[in-house]
Design a protein around this motif. Structure first.
Motif, PDB file in Angstrom:
ATOM      1  N   ARG A  27      26.466  -3.773 -34.316  1.00 36.68           N
ATOM      2  CA  ARG A  27      26.179  -4.920 -35.175  1.00 36.68           C
ATOM      3  C   ARG A  27      27.400  -5.174 -36.040  1.00 36.68           C
ATOM      4  O   ARG A  27      27.998  -4.227 -36.546  1.00 36.68           O
ATOM      5  CB  ARG A  27      24.981  -4.616 -36.083  1.00 36.68           C
ATOM      6  N   GLN A  28      27.739  -6.427 -36.203  1.00 34.16           N
ATOM      7  CA  GLN A  28      28.937  -6.754 -36.980  1.00 34.16           C
ATOM      8  C   GLN A  28      28.539  -7.408 -38.295  1.00 34.16           C
ATOM      9  O   GLN A  28      27.676  -8.298 -38.312  1.00 34.16           O
ATOM     10  CB  GLN A  28      29.816  -7.699 -36.161  1.00 34.16           C
ATOM     11  N   GLU A  29      29.161  -6.971 -39.385  1.00 36.85           N
ATOM     12  CA  GLU A  29      28.913  -7.592 -40.690  1.00 36.85           C
ATOM     13  C   GLU A  29      29.800  -8.825 -40.835  1.00 36.85           C
ATOM     14  O   GLU A  29      30.841  -8.908 -40.176  1.00 36.85           O
ATOM     15  CB  GLU A  29      29.272  -6.602 -41.820  1.00 36.85           C
ATOM     16  N   PRO A  30      29.434  -9.756 -41.702  1.00 36.10           N
ATOM     17  CA  PRO A  30      30.329 -10.901 -41.922  1.00 36.10           C
ATOM     18  C   PRO A  30      31.686 -10.426 -42.443  1.00 36.10           C
ATOM     19  O   PRO A  30      31.772  -9.419 -43.143  1.00 36.10           O
ATOM     20  CB  PRO A  30      29.607 -11.715 -42.996  1.00 36.10           C
ATOM     21  N   HIS A 122      28.999  -1.716 -37.075  1.00 38.99           N
ATOM     22  CA  HIS A 122      28.212  -0.477 -37.055  1.00 38.99           C
ATOM     23  C   HIS A 122      27.770  -0.207 -35.635  1.00 38.99           C
ATOM     24  O   HIS A 122      27.360  -1.127 -34.925  1.00 38.99           O
ATOM     25  CB  HIS A 122      26.957  -0.617 -37.936  1.00 38.99           C
ATOM     26  N   TRP A 123      27.845   1.032 -35.242  1.00 41.04           N
ATOM     27  CA  TRP A 123      27.326   1.438 -33.939  1.00 41.04           C
ATOM     28  C   TRP A 123      25.994   2.156 -34.161  1.00 41.04           C
ATOM     29  O   TRP A 123      25.876   2.987 -35.073  1.00 41.04           O
ATOM     30  CB  TRP A 123      28.298   2.400 -33.249  1.00 41.04           C
ATOM     31  N   ALA A 132      27.892   5.362 -36.389  1.00 36.33           N
ATOM     32  CA  ALA A 132      29.278   5.243 -36.872  1.00 36.33           C
ATOM     33  C   ALA A 132      29.494   3.880 -37.519  1.00 36.33           C
ATOM     34  O   ALA A 132      28.807   2.915 -37.208  1.00 36.33           O
ATOM     35  CB  ALA A 132      30.262   5.417 -35.721  1.00 36.33           C
ATOM     36  N   THR A 133      30.461   3.868 -38.427  1.00 38.18           N
ATOM     37  CA  THR A 133      30.898   2.606 -39.021  1.00 38.18           C
ATOM     38  C   THR A 133      32.377   2.453 -38.725  1.00 38.18           C
ATOM     39  O   THR A 133      33.146   3.396 -38.925  1.00 38.18           O
ATOM     40  CB  THR A 133      30.662   2.624 -40.546  1.00 38.18           C
ATOM     41  N   VAL A 162      29.036  11.916 -29.998  1.00 42.38           N
ATOM     42  CA  VAL A 162      28.615  10.647 -29.371  1.00 42.38           C
ATOM     43  C   VAL A 162      29.681   9.589 -29.652  1.00 42.38           C
ATOM     44  O   VAL A 162      30.083   8.823 -28.765  1.00 42.38           O
ATOM     45  CB  VAL A 162      27.282  10.168 -29.987  1.00 42.38           C
ATOM     46  N   CYS A 163      30.143   9.590 -30.904  1.00 43.59           N
ATOM     47  CA  CYS A 163      31.104   8.588 -31.323  1.00 43.59           C
ATOM     48  C   CYS A 163      32.429   8.773 -30.573  1.00 43.59           C
ATOM     49  O   CYS A 163      33.049   7.805 -30.129  1.00 43.59           O
ATOM     50  CB  CYS A 163      31.302   8.734 -32.834  1.00 43.59           C
ATOM     51  N   ALA A 164      32.840  10.045 -30.432  1.00 42.36           N
ATOM     52  CA  ALA A 164      34.096  10.329 -29.729  1.00 42.36           C
ATOM     53  C   ALA A 164      34.015   9.836 -28.290  1.00 42.36           C
ATOM     54  O   ALA A 164      34.988   9.316 -27.745  1.00 42.36           O
ATOM     55  CB  ALA A 164      34.374  11.823 -29.769  1.00 42.36           C
ATOM     56  N   ARG A 165      32.815   9.995 -27.685  1.00 37.37           N
ATOM     57  CA  ARG A 165      32.649   9.551 -26.299  1.00 37.37           C
ATOM     58  C   ARG A 165      32.845   8.039 -26.211  1.00 37.37           C
ATOM     59  O   ARG A 165      33.540   7.534 -25.343  1.00 37.37           O
ATOM     60  CB  ARG A 165      31.245   9.936 -25.826  1.00 37.37           C
TER      61      ARG A 165
END
Lengths: 509, 263
Positions: A27-30, A122-123, A132-133, A162-165
């Motif tokens: 999801r992307q913030e403005p 955000h993931w 992750a952010t 998970v994030c590293a992957r």
């Protein structure tokens, strides 16, 4: 574990954002427009201590400050209404302790300021749990600095693998390279907003270069130090600005006098007057700065009550403010601006072989050795018996010592470094002892002068006079006690062992 | 590090909801907060959308060489982490009985986390067992939710009796009313009468609201999705009351030091 990357080509930011948004559940913030400032003392003490202090300004005027060890994944953040001026100004004990050590009482200045667009993604995992952010900060290009894009990835604790992957999958897109340094340092390197500051800037000198070229280089570098400190003095940020300004000014003045034959007569005459005037106008404020710093110590054992202490401190502060305003006015005057113009013109002229005197083309080492011999002889042959008794004469001797030291420091590269350092250290001991005595003498005189200006019937005068009289007695006694230390230091300097260093140093080739 | 435990001998009184929401309040106040879910049901993990971790199972928990920090997971909220429960915790009692100094185990496990967290909240399972003794030993404060019903009040009295018999300081107990339905006369009478006889009961109580129930649907603390709801306001007020009683900074004034910005 936080990771930082640099986008090799900032123009690829859109591609990267699309890639980030396309990974897993994102999801992307403005987009937010912010400004980042890196704070440090003017001599980069925080950087030397491996600390990074940065401030991020939001649109609403709020400031988020972060203090971290350079390269560290975690730091300490706090909100503030404005930027802190000093480490000691922070109210939070742990932060103050971390900043106070390296900064001492130096002011915090903005070393680099850069507006940027923050794209935050955000993931999430399949449970819709944030893992992750990712912050993509795109610093816009400027006339003199290229665009730069930095990506920081903050995995939520426990989700690093998970994030590293996911990141590995992203890395295959060949857009990013991992940052080996702290992002703040990368930003500073890329923007290059501030050139490194040295109170005594290194100047490349060689023994055989023409004396005029060497003097031009020294004048240029040290005048740069003066100009760099002007704003700090005007803004009243820190007494160290004036200290550095005056060290540069006195160094220039000393070389100007000692190597006078390198300069043409008109240039010599004109600048001698201007430099002397500048020394005079800055001297008053410096004396009051030192008095302000020393006063609590003087008053500590004097038995002054709080009302007396406050009244005397306020008297000194008022005088200091007056002196600062007067100096600020001088800095803004036509006379000072003309001096700066003339000085810059002199440097260019000297570089091009103009405005030089009869020793302008002589070899630098020869000219410097002549000056050192002269100055060294003047120190040794000074009427020491009279100087011990008369503070004014002792001050003259101190000035001779200072001039000798400036010569040694400025032209250190022409001599054996170890020998030169020993010679300077010996001189420094004498100067310190003499300086302490002179400070007591000046403070004594200043206090008398400040109280003499007060009307006799004034309530302030009635509060302050008893304590000033007491201080005068104590400072005079201290001055006499210091006299012994000065004698000891000067005897040490004149001792054959110390003078052998000078003999070896001043050997003619 | 201040250790709180949400504890009651009786089940279904709102221990997990209190743990999750008070932890959220603590994190908002700038305290680095950890919720340790000791209840094998793993409801706290469910609220934070975090699944049980293999590193947090009973074998790892009792293995002296295992670093407990590896099992900690960050939540979606700054300063708030969770040590999720595992179904194997149902055998924790049995496992503790076979160890030396069985009542000091949790204290030993928490000691290395002292630098990482300002506040730890233990979300306990509803029973009186060896685990409870560990909790009584390690916790500075026991938050005891009480539903205004005779059985729940009785459970609180049993707890007080147990504490007195075991010479545990009664001052550790911070009881508060939970799931109070003010439409019911019994609830109103019990709250008024019980509080009058027990000055240790916190004045703030948690009302029975649908928003608190929706936590299970939203899988988030009530303040995160309905900040102005009565439930969220009640938990905020309860947090302030807990701070006032324990002397912890409540967030209305700045936290004494900078807040770790790591997530």
């Amino acid at each position: 574990m936080r990771c930082h990357y640099r986008l090799d080509d900032p123009a690829q930011a859109c591609t990267l954002l699309a890639a980030l948004a396309g990974v897993g559940h994102a999801r992307q913030e403005p987009v937010r427009r912010l400004k980042r400032q890196l704070l440090d003392t003017f001599d980069a003490r925080l950087q030397a201590a491996d600390l990074v202090l940065d401030a991020t300004h939001g649109k609403s005027g709020d400031v988020t400050l972060t203090l971290r060890t350079a390269g560290a994944a975690r730091g300490e953040t706090w909100q503030a209404a404005e930027l802190p001026r000093h480490g000691a100004a922070l109210t939070r004990p742990r932060l103050r302790a971390r900043l106070e050590g390296p900064c001492e009482d130096r002011a915090l200045l903005v070393r680099c300021a850069a507006p940027f667009d923050l794209h935050r993604v955000h993931w999430f995992d399949a449970l819709d749990k944030r893992i992750a952010t990712l912050d993509l900060e795109i610093f816009r290009a400027r006339r003199d600095a290229p665009a730069i894009a930095l990506l920081s990835v903050r995995p939520v604790r426990g989700f690093e693998r998970v994030c590293a992957r996911l990141l590995r999958a992203l890395g295959q897109r060949d857009l990013l390279s991992e940052l080996k340094v702290d992002p703040a340092i990368a930003l500073l390197d890329a923007r290059g907003d501030v050139r490194p500051y040295h109170a005594k800037p290194p100047v490349a000198l060689t023994r055989d270069m023409p004396a005029a070229s060497a003097l031009a280089a020294l004048f240029d570098a040290y005048a740069g130090v003066m100009w760099a400190n002007e704003q700090g003095i005007i803004d009243n940020l820190d007494s160290e600005f004036l200290h550095d300004y005056r060290v540069a000014l006195r160094s220039i003045r000393s070389w100007h006098g000692d190597l006078r034959k390198v300069l043409s007569k008109p240039a010599r005459a004109r600048d001698r007057v201007a430099l002397a005037a500048l020394n005079l106008v800055t001297g008053r404020l410096r004396d009051l700065d030192v008095l302000s710093a020393q006063l609590p110590g003087y008053l500590h054992d004097s038995g002054a009550d709080p009302a007396q202490t406050a009244a005397l401190s306020s008297l000194v502060t008022t005088a200091r403010d007056r002196a600062r305003k007067s100096l600020t006015k001088y800095f803004r005057s036509h006379r000072y601006r003309a001096f700066r113009r003339d000085w810059e013109a002199l440097v260019i002229d000297l570089e091009h072989g103009r405005q030089t005197g009869k020793r302008g083309d002589a070899r630098l080492k020869v000219v410097v050795l002549e000056a050192l011999h002269r100055r060294h002889a003047r120190v040794l042959n000074f009427d020491w018996a009279r100087a011990r008794a008369e503070p004014a004469l002792l001050h003259e001797l101190r000035k001779e010592c200072k001039k000798l030291r400036y010569l040694l420091e400025g032209f250190q590269r022409l001599f054996d470094t170890a020998l030169c350092r020993r010679a300077i250290a010996a001189l420094k001991r004498v100067q310190t002892a003499m300086g302490d005595t002179w400070d007591l003498h000046v403070h004594h005189a200043l206090l008398r002068e400040l109280t003499a200006e007060l009307p006799a019937v004034d309530a302030l005068a009635r509060t302050v006079l008893p304590i000033v009289i007491d201080l005068e007695i104590r400072l005079t006694a201290l001055e006499h006690a210091h006299g012994e230390l000065v004698t000891l230091a000067f005897e040490q300097f004149r001792a054959p062992a110390t003078q052998r260093i000078y003999t070896r140093l001043l050997e003619r080739p | 590090m201040n250790v709180f435990a949400t504890y009651n001998i009786k089940g279904g009184v709102g221990k997990t909801a209190a743990a999750v929401n008070l932890a959220y309040c603590a994190s908002l106040a700038g305290h680095r907060t950890l919720v340790w879910d000791l209840d094998p049901q793993g409801a706290a993990g469910f609220y934070f959308r975090i699944e049980p971790q293999p590193e947090a199972d009973l074998d790892h928990l009792l293995d002296r060489k295992h670093d407990l920090r590896r099992a900690i997971r960050g939540t979606d909220y700054p300063n708030l982490d969770l040590l999720p429960a595992d179904l194997s915790y149902r055998n924790l009692d049995l496992a503790l009985n076979g160890l030396k100094k069985p009542t000091k185990r949790l204290e030993k496990l928490l000691a290395p986390l002292a630098d990482d967290y300002d506040i730890v909240i233990l979300d306990c399972a509803p029973h009186l067992s060896r685990v409870s003794e560990n909790v009584f030993d390690v916790a500075n404060w026991l938050l005891v939710p009480i539903i205004p019903t005779p059985l729940s009040v009785r459970a609180y009295r049993q707890l007080r009796t147990f504490c007195s018999e075991e010479n545990l300081p009664l001052g550790k107990l911070l009881p508060f009313f939970s799931m109070v339905d003010r439409r019911r006369q019994l609830h109103c009478e019990l709250v008024t009468n019980f509080a009058a006889g027990h000055p240790e009961v916190l004045r703030s109580f948690i009302p029975y609201t649908s928003q608190v129930e929706k936590m299970g649907e939203q899988r988030a603390p009530v303040q995160a999705f309905a900040a102005s709801s009565p439930g969220a306001r009640a938990f905020a007020a309860l947090w302030l009351a807990v701070c006032a009683r324990t002397g912890i900074a409540d967030g209305s004034t700045p936290v004494p030091d900078g807040v770790d910005d790591g997530t």
